[in-house]
Design a protein around this motif. Structure first.
Motif, PDB file in Angstrom:
ATOM      1  N   ALA A  63       0.666  -1.343  -0.239  1.00  0.00           N
ATOM      2  CA  ALA A  63       0.076   0.036   0.098  1.00  0.00           C
ATOM      3  C   ALA A  63       0.950   1.173  -0.044  1.00  0.00           C
ATOM      4  N   GLY A  64       2.206   1.351   0.636  1.00  0.00           N
ATOM      5  CA  GLY A  64       2.789   2.141   0.403  1.00  0.00           C
ATOM      6  C   GLY A  64       4.096   2.720  -0.207  1.00  0.00           C
ATOM      7  N   VAL A  65       3.681   1.631  -1.590  1.00  0.00           N
ATOM      8  CA  VAL A  65       5.198   1.366  -2.652  1.00  0.00           C
ATOM      9  C   VAL A  65       4.781   2.533  -3.696  1.00  0.00           C
ATOM     10  N   GLU A  66       3.199   2.950  -3.729  1.00  0.00           N
ATOM     11  CA  GLU A  66       2.956   3.965  -4.808  1.00  0.00           C
ATOM     12  C   GLU A  66       3.778   4.985  -4.149  1.00  0.00           C
ATOM     13  N   TYR A  67       3.128   5.328  -3.251  1.00  0.00           N
ATOM     14  CA  TYR A  67       3.400   7.054  -2.368  1.00  0.00           C
ATOM     15  C   TYR A  67       4.863   7.257  -2.119  1.00  0.00           C
ATOM     16  N   LEU A  68       5.447   5.891  -1.937  1.00  0.00           N
ATOM     17  CA  LEU A  68       6.892   5.871  -2.274  1.00  0.00           C
ATOM     18  C   LEU A  68       7.675   6.201  -4.024  1.00  0.00           C
ATOM     19  N   VAL A 147       5.492  10.151 -13.779  1.00  0.00           N
ATOM     20  CA  VAL A 147       4.758   9.495 -14.496  1.00  0.00           C
ATOM     21  C   VAL A 147       5.746   8.096 -14.584  1.00  0.00           C
ATOM     22  N   ILE A 148       7.119   8.274 -15.257  1.00  0.00           N
ATOM     23  CA  ILE A 148       7.446   6.583 -15.089  1.00  0.00           C
ATOM     24  C   ILE A 148       7.352   6.703 -13.515  1.00  0.00           C
ATOM     25  N   ALA A 149       7.315   6.569 -12.595  1.00  0.00           N
ATOM     26  CA  ALA A 149       7.773   6.004 -10.767  1.00  0.00           C
ATOM     27  C   ALA A 149       6.883   5.745 -10.458  1.00  0.00           C
ATOM     28  N   SER A 150       5.762   6.218 -10.628  1.00  0.00           N
ATOM     29  CA  SER A 150       4.307   5.606 -10.631  1.00  0.00           C
ATOM     30  C   SER A 150       3.901   4.506 -11.491  1.00  0.00           C
ATOM     31  N   ILE A 151       4.344   3.765 -12.561  1.00  0.00           N
ATOM     32  CA  ILE A 151       4.594   2.946 -12.939  1.00  0.00           C
ATOM     33  C   ILE A 151       5.114   1.945 -13.077  1.00  0.00           C
ATOM     34  N   ILE A 152       6.186   2.536 -11.771  1.00  0.00           N
ATOM     35  CA  ILE A 152       7.029   1.254 -11.496  1.00  0.00           C
ATOM     36  C   ILE A 152       6.897   0.747 -10.428  1.00  0.00           C
TER      37      ILE A 152
END
Length: 182
Positions: A63-68, A147-152
């Motif tokens: 759950a925290g991965v996307e925000y990180l 955007v790139i970080a969100s995809i990853i």
């Protein structure tokens, strides 16, 4: 309803949770946790042990991965905190802004577009000391990093969700389908 039917329903809901983990802004991990809670209630909490505790830990981490990922993506692209705040605000505005206009697909589009536009605006406002062209370039670079970080981040979150489902299946399969002695 028999336990096998409940099991397949729970697995179907978990599959939706894994898909939800891939799509930005959808609560994939939460859907899987709700499915596990439903399974636990249906089986009177039979079989809740170390594997289930491990699943909860994995899902909380996911759950925290996307925000990180958004945080580190903005940092790697040279974005400021304004860029990150803009992305979060843009996600929220995009979700609720397109919900009435496009009830199906609108919130998803709003989250994606809102994060990019919000990150761009936030970084553009922060970089007021730069010339116009350099300011636009930096804001574009920071929003691309988001955007790139969100995809990853979504890929990592989906992998963690899939691992949680696999652990669930591994630890509960024999409860639903006991091995037969030949």
């Amino acid at each position: 309803m028999d336990i096998t039917t409940i099991y397949w329903i729970v697995l179907g809901v978990m599959g939706l949770g894994v898909i939800g983990a891939i799509i930005p802004g959808l609560p994939g991990s939460s859907i899987i946790l709700v499915a596990i809670l439903g399974w636990s209630i249906a089986t009177s909490f039979a079989g809740i042990g170390l594997p289930m505790i491990f699943i909860f830990i994995v899902l909380i981490l996911s759950a925290g991965v996307e925000y990180l990922a958004l945080y580190f993506g903005a940092k790697q692209a040279g974005g400021s905190k304004w860029c990150q705040y803009g992305a979060f605000i843009g996600m929220a505005v995009g979700f609720f802004g397109l919900l009435p206009a496009l009830p199906i697909g609108g919130p998803l589009i709003g989250v994606l577009v809102g994060a990019v536009v919000g990150a761009f605006i936030g970084e553009y406002l922060y970089r007021s000391n730069l010339e116009s062209e350099a300011r636009i370039q930096q804001a574009f670079k920071a929003s691309a990093g988001i955007v790139i970080a969100s995809i990853i981040g979504n890929i990592i979150e989906a992998l963690l969700a899939a691992v949680a489902v696999a652990i669930f299946v591994y630890s509960t399969w024999s409860f639903v389908f006991p091995p037969t002695l030949s």
